[in-house]
Design a protein around this motif. Structure first.
Motif, PDB file in Angstrom:
ATOM      1  N   ARG A 206      54.889  65.610  50.094  1.00  0.00           N
ATOM      2  CA  ARG A 206      54.730  64.153  50.167  1.00  0.00           C
ATOM      3  C   ARG A 206      56.094  63.474  50.241  1.00  0.00           C
ATOM      4  O   ARG A 206      57.117  64.060  49.858  1.00  0.00           O
ATOM      5  CB  ARG A 206      53.958  63.658  48.947  1.00  0.00           C
ATOM      6  CG  ARG A 206      54.802  63.587  47.682  1.00  0.00           C
ATOM      7  CD  ARG A 206      53.942  63.384  46.466  1.00  0.00           C
ATOM      8  NE  ARG A 206      54.697  63.035  45.284  1.00  0.00           N
ATOM      9  CZ  ARG A 206      55.396  63.902  44.562  1.00  0.00           C
ATOM     10  NH1 ARG A 206      55.457  65.173  44.922  1.00  0.00           N
ATOM     11  NH2 ARG A 206      56.040  63.500  43.487  1.00  0.00           N
TER      12      ARG A 206
ATOM     13  N   GLU B  92      46.275  61.227  48.817  1.00  0.00           N
ATOM     14  CA  GLU B  92      47.461  60.499  48.355  1.00  0.00           C
ATOM     15  C   GLU B  92      47.259  59.993  46.920  1.00  0.00           C
ATOM     16  O   GLU B  92      48.194  60.020  46.101  1.00  0.00           O
ATOM     17  CB  GLU B  92      47.754  59.321  49.293  1.00  0.00           C
ATOM     18  CG  GLU B  92      48.243  59.712  50.676  1.00  0.00           C
ATOM     19  CD  GLU B  92      47.114  60.183  51.578  1.00  0.00           C
ATOM     20  OE1 GLU B  92      45.922  59.953  51.240  1.00  0.00           O
ATOM     21  OE2 GLU B  92      47.412  60.795  52.620  1.00  0.00           O
TER      22      GLU B  92
ATOM     23  N   SER C 254      47.615  62.848  44.672  1.00  0.00           N
ATOM     24  CA  SER C 254      49.017  63.236  44.552  1.00  0.00           C
ATOM     25  C   SER C 254      49.740  62.416  43.488  1.00  0.00           C
ATOM     26  O   SER C 254      50.587  62.938  42.756  1.00  0.00           O
ATOM     27  CB  SER C 254      49.714  63.076  45.909  1.00  0.00           C
ATOM     28  OG  SER C 254      51.003  63.623  45.884  1.00  0.00           O
ATOM     29  N   LEU C 255      49.414  61.124  43.389  1.00  0.00           N
ATOM     30  CA  LEU C 255      50.011  60.303  42.330  1.00  0.00           C
ATOM     31  C   LEU C 255      49.633  60.839  40.955  1.00  0.00           C
ATOM     32  O   LEU C 255      50.472  60.907  40.045  1.00  0.00           O
ATOM     33  CB  LEU C 255      49.542  58.852  42.466  1.00  0.00           C
ATOM     34  CG  LEU C 255      50.069  58.030  43.641  1.00  0.00           C
ATOM     35  CD1 LEU C 255      49.518  56.611  43.567  1.00  0.00           C
ATOM     36  CD2 LEU C 255      51.595  58.009  43.663  1.00  0.00           C
TER      37      LEU C 255
ATOM     38  N   ASP D 150      53.868  57.737  48.533  1.00  0.00           N
ATOM     39  CA  ASP D 150      53.555  57.359  47.144  1.00  0.00           C
ATOM     40  C   ASP D 150      53.620  55.845  46.983  1.00  0.00           C
ATOM     41  O   ASP D 150      52.758  55.234  46.332  1.00  0.00           O
ATOM     42  CB  ASP D 150      54.556  58.016  46.186  1.00  0.00           C
ATOM     43  CG  ASP D 150      54.258  59.495  45.987  1.00  0.00           C
ATOM     44  OD1 ASP D 150      53.226  59.967  46.485  1.00  0.00           O
ATOM     45  OD2 ASP D 150      55.078  60.171  45.339  1.00  0.00           O
TER      46      ASP D 150
ATOM     47  N   HIS E   2      50.710  67.491  48.467  1.00  0.00           N
ATOM     48  CA  HIS E   2      51.522  66.957  47.367  1.00  0.00           C
ATOM     49  C   HIS E   2      52.942  67.523  47.412  1.00  0.00           C
ATOM     50  O   HIS E   2      53.917  66.799  47.182  1.00  0.00           O
ATOM     51  CB  HIS E   2      50.871  67.285  46.027  1.00  0.00           C
ATOM     52  CG  HIS E   2      51.703  66.922  44.846  1.00  0.00           C
ATOM     53  ND1 HIS E   2      51.925  65.614  44.453  1.00  0.00           N
ATOM     54  CD2 HIS E   2      52.416  67.699  43.976  1.00  0.00           C
ATOM     55  CE1 HIS E   2      52.708  65.591  43.397  1.00  0.00           C
ATOM     56  NE2 HIS E   2      53.016  66.840  43.080  1.00  0.00           N
TER      57      HIS E   2
END
Length: 325
Positions: free
Chosen positions: A132, A31, A34-35, A137, A129
């Protein structure tokens, strides 16, 4: 009163672990990655993106690299123990990305075939990602300020783990070797570490666990795929520069023996038409030593990053020097 007592207990516990050398660290999760991946394509898409393994995460300091490259927007997308190729493929397919890719070539991870784990993990990050949710997020972003500032959130100091360590070793757990910052940089402090045991561990891993060398046809196919991905990024105004980080001792000997420079590194640069920079090409960078054979200490990383940034500006295409912030 109960709330005050809980606050005093929490503050005391936090102070106690900090006195023992513990520092806050965020969780380096898919996660969090992914940001960072989302930031790579934000704005004009002209970020400087680092793809690679823990060598990039540990050895390159984002703010130092940003300063060296004219205050460029630097994004860390490296994943520990992983090949950079699945994420390179993802960026090549992203029509919004037009930035500069610094693609790490750790020979045993980049060129090897089988086991597939070195590619499966980054591929799972990419897939996660793509699917998501906003809530994921949002939750990850909310946790970061707490993880960045509180030692008591570390998994290493949770009661169950501490009790287990006490029962097995009859001592409190030592501070972790490295920590993760919100920008995914992982400064590592090797002081006080049993380096002989650590070097042997890395030597075994590089000898056996990073897959087999490719057959000629497999290498040819791989170079063809990488070349196509580089061309796709280049067609949108982006660029890919390959980077080989420093390694030392037995790890370096294994890499040089299994993946001779002329047969792998030089062919990669030739087939892709890309600029590449290996630590071996600079006497100033080649003098750096990795305490465990594979990673730089946090006291060496800023200097190495600055010198690498200067070398990239000197050797890379003109568009690198002129890159917008």
């Amino acid at each position: 009163m109960a709330l005050l007592a809980a606050g005093v207990l929490l503050a005391g516990t936090e102070w106690g672990w900090r006195v023992r050398g513990f520092q806050p660290s965020v969780k380096d999760t898919p996660e969090l990655w992914s940001l960072a991946r989302a930031r790579a394509s934000e704005g004009d898409g002209r970020a400087v993106v680092m793809l690679g393994s823990s060598r990039f995460q540990v050895g390159l300091v984002p703010e130092v690299l940003s300063q060296s490259l004219g205050e460029a927007r630097v994004v860390q997308l490296s994943i520990s123990g992983s090949s950079s190729l699945p994420v390179l493929e993802d960026l090549a397919a992203d029509e919004h990305f037009r930035g500069l890719v610094l693609c790490e070539v750790s020979p045993t991870l980049f060129f090897s075939v089988e086991p597939n784990e070195v590619r499966a993990r980054p591929a799972s990050y990419v897939a996660r990602h793509a699917h998501r949710t906003f809530v994921e997020d949002w939750e990850t972003a909310l946790r970061l300020p707490f993880q960045e500032h509180l030692v008591v959130l570390l998994s290493a100091v949770q009661p169950k783990g501490v009790l287990h360590h006490l029962l097995v070793n009859r001592t409190l757990p030592p501070p972790p070797l490295n920590r993760t910052r919100a920008d995914r940089h992982q400064p590592s402090d090797f002081e006080g570490v049993d380096l002989a045991a650590l070097r042997q561990s890395w030597e075994r891993r590089y000898q056996d666990a990073h897959g087999r060398t490719p057959e000629p046809a497999e290498l040819e196919s791989q170079l063809e795929r990488v070349s196509a991905q580089v061309e796709r990024i280049r067609s949108r105004g982006g660029e890919v520069v390959f980077v080989r980080m420093v390694s030392s001792g037995a790890v370096r000997r294994i890499e040089d023996t299994r993946y001779p420079r002329a047969l792998y590194w030089e062919r990669l640069l030739e087939r892709t038409g890309s600029q590449g920079f290996s630590f071996e090409d600079s006497p100033a960078l080649a003098r750096f030593e990795c305490p465990d054979g594979s990673h730089l200490d946090s006291r060496s990383a800023p200097g190495f990053t600055h010198l690498l940034g200067q070398e990239l500006l000197r050797r890379a295409p003109g568009r690198l020097a002129a890159r917008d912030p």
